[in-house]
Design an enzyme around this catalytic site. Sequence first.
Site: not given
Ligand code: ADP
Length: 174
Positions: A130, A19, A43, A92
């Site tokens: 995460s 992130h 979730k 990703r």
């Molecule tokens: P959400 O629940 O909205 O998917 P996240 O906190 O899981 O929120 O992720 C926020 C953003 O960061 C999303 O666009 C996700 O695809 C991106 N993201 C998460 N992990 C990575 C990573 N390792 N590399 C690039 N982008 C990522």
Amino acid sequence: MPHIKAVFPGTFDPIHYGHIDIALRAARLFDELVVAVYDKPLKELIFSPEERVDMVRRALDGHTNIQVVGYSGLTVEFCRRIGARVIVRGLRVFSDFEREFRMALTNQRLAPDVEVVALITSDKYMFLSSTTVREVAALGGDVTFMVPPFVAEALYRKFQQRERPLFPASLREE
Ligand code: ADP
């Protein structure tokens, strides 16, 4: 050139290096970046909205064109409220694509004035999510290569609390 404000929305439960990489790269592309921490997704989460906002703030501290705020409701409505024209997402793996594609098309219908920009992950963070961070931390594994040190500490504290017995002492067998 117009001043472009972008929003990087997410749950950030917790924030990890993948992130942070997307946020820093987006902050170089746009004049202003608002990292928006969604308060109550469907979730189940381990950190409260306040804890997640606080960790994102600490992780991105010192970057003058980055602001961190909590929000609820539709992301496109939030963008309109604060005058942002771009939503940044990170991509990703191929499996992210379908969900992001669906969300982007939906947002396009809801708010044609807001563009979705997807940044491709840096390869060293491709494996990071995460969910992985939470799973490894829950089993007592080392997460320090995935998250900043203060996030690792918060995770260990959280899981220690959770390991308390589910039953009160009076109901437990000795
Ligand atoms: P959400 O629940 O909205 O998917 P996240 O906190 O899981 O929120 O992720 C926020 C953003 O960061 C999303 O666009 C996700 O695809 C991106 N993201 C998460 N992990 C990575 C990573 N390792 N590399 C690039 N982008 C990522």
